[in-house]
Enzyme design. Structure first.
Site, PDB file in Angstrom:
ATOM      1  N   ASP A 254      -0.205  11.836   6.546  1.00  0.00           N
ATOM      2  CA  ASP A 254       0.520  10.603   6.210  1.00  0.00           C
ATOM      3  C   ASP A 254       0.881   9.769   7.444  1.00  0.00           C
ATOM      4  OD1 ASP A 254       0.608  11.759   3.603  1.00  0.00           O
ATOM      5  OD2 ASP A 254       2.506  12.743   4.058  1.00  0.00           O
TER       6      ASP A 254
ATOM      7  N   GLU B  64       0.376   5.631  -4.784  1.00  0.00           N
ATOM      8  CA  GLU B  64       1.492   6.003  -3.902  1.00  0.00           C
ATOM      9  C   GLU B  64       1.264   5.437  -2.515  1.00  0.00           C
ATOM     10  OE1 GLU B  64       1.885  10.270  -3.866  1.00  0.00           O
ATOM     11  OE2 GLU B  64      -0.161  10.607  -3.226  1.00  0.00           O
TER      12      GLU B  64
HETATM   13  O1  FUB Z   1       2.524  14.372   2.163  1.00  0.00           O
HETATM   14  C1  FUB Z   1       3.111  14.519   0.902  1.00  0.00           C
HETATM   15  C2  FUB Z   1       2.607  13.457  -0.011  1.00  0.00           C
HETATM   16  O2  FUB Z   1       1.206  13.542  -0.142  1.00  0.00           O
HETATM   17  C3  FUB Z   1       2.845  12.065   0.491  1.00  0.00           C
HETATM   18  O3  FUB Z   1       4.153  11.643   0.398  1.00  0.00           O
HETATM   19  C4  FUB Z   1       1.847  11.348  -0.341  1.00  0.00           C
HETATM   20  O4  FUB Z   1       1.623  10.037   0.031  1.00  0.00           O
HETATM   21  C5  FUB Z   1       0.650  12.250  -0.190  1.00  0.00           C
HETATM   22  O5  FUB Z   1      -0.041  12.030   1.006  1.00  0.00           O
END
Ligand code: FUB
Length: 450
Positions: free
Chosen positions: A36, A211
């Site tokens: 991320d 997301e």
């Molecule tokens: O890293 C945990 C979660 O997985 C993140 O918050 C999302 O965006 C995905 O990458």
């Protein structure tokens, strides 16, 4: 003994002052998992604020799920040499975070009036107010590498994950985040409180998880970029608008789904020294478990009409490699169809990296952008082995190809650092090609020039 302690103390101080250095292609960080990536230009350097995946163990996180307990920050002036500035925020040192949540998911960081605001999601201790699980907090520092001081409470009115902050040309700051939908709200100048109603961003794809929002502006176009599950796993998409709150129009795909099936992707986009870059992640060091990821970077370009050209993920990544550093040719730019392959040096400790295996004469691997300037280089060293022995040829490759060394890999069963003289070499940035000149199996870890 006293002298030894003195030296040790000096080294420890130096370590904390400088941080840990690493040289990288893709993935960028090679001694721990990172995911991320939120990359930002602060001054003359790029700072990356990633999540820090670890593997859950008995009593520490949920088995076979994301497991994160803290954040590090990394920086680089050239996108090749990365400094790990160490821990900046830990779950058990944030007042509002459940200390055993292991849920320090995707963060972001932004600069305002000389302060650095680090936004991070996690699961709060207070499950009555925050019924839905995740909320988002802020930590503030005077320097990008910290020390960060966390706010005692999360941002009021926010539940969800993946915070992203954007400051527009009129200095208005916006917070984006997600949780089913992608949300946006204005932030007060103090950067720690909402200053508007929370708005759901409409007109984004209706089906499939969305997301990881990341907003940026270029030539008056506001790009809302986000991972979206169009089919079975995430790909990076974007929508555009003429202002930060929309309405947005779905515009295109930035990066297709991972060809090897890493379920998540999460990214950020920045311009550094007149070139745009996409930072994203992939499970390079953990091919069997896609919740242990590693950050990468590749070039990103725009069409004249402002559309983003699709980014094809590479192993070579970005940045120029010094000829005198260990050149990991397994992070290749191009590879011949047959007779050469890449695999882990040690599948039980993948952080040791990769090796290139040649099995056929005339098979080759190419590695772009090696800097041969400023040095009077005389020899090449190659870390390699071959049971039966063989010959490798090293060439520079621009418009024409020049053989710069021929190295005889001796027969025998162990890795060795083999030296050979350089035949000729022009200064400047050159592409390298390594070619097998025998049919015997030969394996290479790295090459460097002295
Ligand atoms: O890293 C945990 C979660 O997985 C993140 O918050 C999302 O965006 C995905 O990458």
């Amino acid at each position: 003994m006293r002298n030894f302690i003195k030296i040790l103390k000096k080294e420890t101080i130096l370590f904390f002052l400088i941080g840990i250095q690493s040289i990288a292609q893709n993935p960028l960080i090679r001694d721990q998992f990172t995911a991320d990536p939120s990359a930002r230009v602060f001054g003359e350097r790029v700072y990356v604020f990633p999540s820090h995946d670890i593997i859950a163990t008995e009593g520490k996180g949920r088995k076979d799920w994301f497991c994160m307990e803290d954040y590090h920050v990394f920086s680089s002036a050239n996108l090749t040499d990365w400094t790990d500035h160490g821990l900046i925020v830990q779950q058990n040192k944030v007042e509002w975070v459940k200390p055993d949540s292991y849920s320090m998911w995707a963060p972001d960081c932004i600069q305002r009036n000389g302060k650095y605001y680090f936004y991070f999601p996690s699961i709060p201790k207070d499950t009555i107010t925050y019924k839905k699980g995740f909320t988002i907090g802020v930590a503030i520092a005077d320097k990008p590498e910290g020390p960060y001081k966390t706010e005692p409470n999360p941002i009021k009115g926010v539940s969800g994950i993946d915070p992203n902050v954007f400051i527009d040309k009129d200095r208005q700051a916006y917070l984006y985040w997600c949780g089913g939908n992608i949300f946006v709200a204005k932030l007060k100048p103090n950067m720690t409180e909402l200053d508007s109603e929370v708005k759901i961003i409409e007109n984004l794809p209706g089906k499939g998880l969305k997301e990881g929002p990341y907003m940026f502006e270029r030539n008056g176009i506001y790009y809302l970029t986000y991972p979206h599950v169009e089919k079975k796993i995430e790909r990076l998409e974007y929508a555009t608008a003429d202002n930060p709150m929309g309405p947005f129009k779905v515009t295109g795909v930035i990066m297709d789904e991972s060809p090897t099936g890493c379920w998540t992707n999460h990214h950020s986009i920045l311009k550094f020294k007149n070139q745009w870059y996409l930072f994203y992640h992939h499970n390079d060091f953990s091919p069997q478990f896609d919740k242990a990821r590693s950050i990468r970077a590749d070039f990103l370009n725009f069409n004249a009409d402002g559309r983003i050209q699709k980014v094809i993920p590479t192993l070579r990544g970005v940045g120029i490699t010094k000829a005198t550093d260990q050149i990991q040719i397994d992070r290749y730019s191009e590879i011949s169809d047959k007779g050469v392959s890449v695999s882990f040096l040690d599948s039980l400790n993948t952080f040791k990296g990769w090796k290139t295996t040649f099995t056929k004469s005339n098979s080759w691997i190419q590695y772009y952008k090696v800097d041969f300037s400023k040095n009077k280089l005389k020899t090449i060293t190659i870390k390699a082995w071959s049971e039966k022995g063989g010959i490798l040829q090293v060439c520079t490759k621009g418009t024409d190809k020049k053989v710069i060394a021929e190295i005889s890999i001796p027969e025998g069963g162990k890795w060795d650092e083999i030296k050979a003289p350089l035949l000729k070499l022009e200064s400047g940035i050159q592409n390298l090609q390594v070619i097998a000149k025998s049919d015997s199996l030969m394996e290479v870890d790295w090459i460097l020039f002295q």
